[in-house]
Scaffold this active site. Structure first.
Site, short mmCIF file in Angstrom:
data_model
loop_
_atom_site.label_atom_id
_atom_site.label_comp_id
_atom_site.label_asym_id
_atom_site.label_seq_id
_atom_site.Cartn_x
_atom_site.Cartn_y
_atom_site.Cartn_z
N GLY A 135 6.03 45.16 -52.03
CA GLY A 135 7.31 44.60 -52.43
C GLY A 135 7.85 45.05 -53.78
N ASP A 228 10.01 53.84 -48.74
CA ASP A 228 8.96 54.36 -49.62
C ASP A 228 7.70 54.71 -48.83
OD1 ASP A 228 8.22 55.07 -52.23
OD2 ASP A 228 7.12 53.20 -52.53
N LYS A 268 11.80 58.33 -50.11
CA LYS A 268 10.66 59.03 -50.68
C LYS A 268 10.33 60.27 -49.86
CE LYS A 268 5.81 58.18 -51.90
NZ LYS A 268 4.81 57.10 -52.01
#
EC number: 2.1.1.-
Length: 424
Positions: A135, A228, A268
């Site tokens: 998170g 991510d 990412k």
């Protein structure tokens, strides 16, 4: 690198130059106004990819010097200790957590906060954060929105891969999932009997389509999409980009299916040399007014990590584009999505990013790390003493540049687990 010389016990380490962090690296890519022609298996002239292949070989040759050290537990441990010592931001997480009342301050938190502060997004008040646990991105966005943007509220949905085995723990280290179940889109394997069961795996086309649908049903408009994701490749860093192709395609496709017009995207990636990765960047260039390849200062310079940023989405998918891309994910192959010969101006900009981030910065820092390993194998404490004053200067500068302020208690995220001090 800066020219600082150190003396210790009468000896001179004139090669030991503190690893001064570069500035935030941001390379702009041109918008493509011509029509997007997606292909099931596009072919590309080998000449277009030659310099990217050379870049991959050069970087892998430097990485290969570390491979023998990974084979023995003791040398592997020493190598990571050395690389940790030359990380100018080691220790910053704990400072941010306790000085600014911040939550879930991981490396991801630092990178996201830096991206938000640097990229000047028009709106981040409603976000879909994918591949998100534990998170850090959500927490950084929450902190930024309330201390810098002063939005009255921050609305978010998120997803992460839910382990298929009941014996595997969900990476909910801070209780963000446990305490906010209605914000999460993925489901436990215990619900497999449900018709629309979704474990958050973005390499599955049906999951991607369903996650995008759930996100837009719960949150409209979506101003910011982040992802991510990254597969643990063990010690096989030379294949990091290749092994993550399908995952990175899936997380990008989820974003493009859910992000609203005018919205912003942060994805990412690692190295940017594979033909499929290049073609995916070409696809992005049709949808955003501004497109960038970035490397935040707080992203460790010894790794290949990059973040692709899209600002101001201009249009949504056509039904045909959605169909073709979902089909490619379902029956995945790593041939290009488009004819790369139509994007040579864009590829020049991508290659400049590869040169800047990987062939210059990363190789320089990897070589520096190996030299530190050879000279400080049994003197890590001494290395830390040399670098400590500079680390403080760099970390203080980072905090000033990124305009950190204390988060009021009323704006903190609800967490079920006690917030543990960050390991730094």
């Amino acid at each position: 690198m800066s020219n600082y010389y150190y003396y210790y016990g009468g000896g001179r380490y004139d090669w030991l130059k503190t690893v001064e962090p570069t500035n935030f690296l941001k390379i702009g890519l041109p918008y493509q106004a011509h029509p997007l022609h997606l292909q099931h298996q596009a072919t590309t002239p080998p000449s277009i990819l030659e310099k990217f292949k050379r870049a991959e070989i050069l970087l892998n040759e430097v990485k290969a010097e570390m491979d023998p050290l990974m084979l023995q537990p003791e040398t592997e441990k020493k190598l990571y200790q050395i690389l940790g010592s030359i990380d100018m931001f080691k220790g910053l997480r704990k400072k941010v957590e306790f000085t600014y009342n911040a939550q879930i301050v991981t490396n991801a938190w630092l990178k996201m906060y830096e991206l938000l502060n640097t990229m000047n997004f028009n709106n981040t008040s409603q976000a879909f954060c994918n591949c998100e646990l534990p998170g850090g991105f959500i927490s950084a966005i929450n902190h930024f929105n309330h201390t810098m943007m002063h939005y009255p509220s921050f609305n978010w949905v998120a997803s992460s891969l839910y382990p298929s085995s009941e014996t595997d723990a969900l990476e909910d280290h801070y209780g963000l999932y446990q305490c906010n179940p209605d914000n999460w889109l993925m489901q436990s394997p215990l619900l497999k009997k449900n018709m629309d069961y979704n474990n958050g795996d973005v390499t599955i086309a049906s999951n991607v389509k369903n996650l995008a649908l759930r996100a837009t049903q719960r949150l409209t408009p979506i101003h910011l999409y982040t992802a991510d994701g990254g597969i643990n490749v063990g010690h096989d860093y030379n294949k990091q980009e290749e092994l993550n192709l399908k995952l990175h395609f899936g997380q990008a496709l989820t974003g493009l299916l859910s992000l609203s017009k005018g919205g912003n995207m942060i994805l990412k990636h690692y190295t940017l040399n594979h033909a499929f990765t290049l073609s995916l960047i070409c696809v992005f260039s049709h949808f955003f007014e501004e497109l960038y390849i970035t490397k935040p200062t707080s992203s460790r310079p010894t790794n290949s990590e990059t973040y692709i940023v899209g600002k101001n989405r201009l249009r949504l998918f056509t039904p045909k584009e959605e169909q073709v891309l979902l089909k490619r994910l379902e029956f995945f192959n790593d041939t290009p999505l488009v004819d790369l010969s139509l994007y040579q101006n864009l590829l020049e900009s991508v290659y400049f990013a590869v040169e800047t981030i990987h062939l210059k910065q990363q190789i320089e820092f990897l070589n520096f790390g190996m030299k530190c390993y050879r000279h400080f194998y049994n003197k890590i404490k001494l290395l830390n003493e040399y670098l400590a004053p500079k680390k403080k200067i760099f970390q203080d500068r980072w905090r000033v540049l990124n305009k950190l302020y204390v988060l009021e208690k009323k704006h903190k995220l609800k967490l079920c687990a006690p917030l543990q001090g960050s390991v730094a």
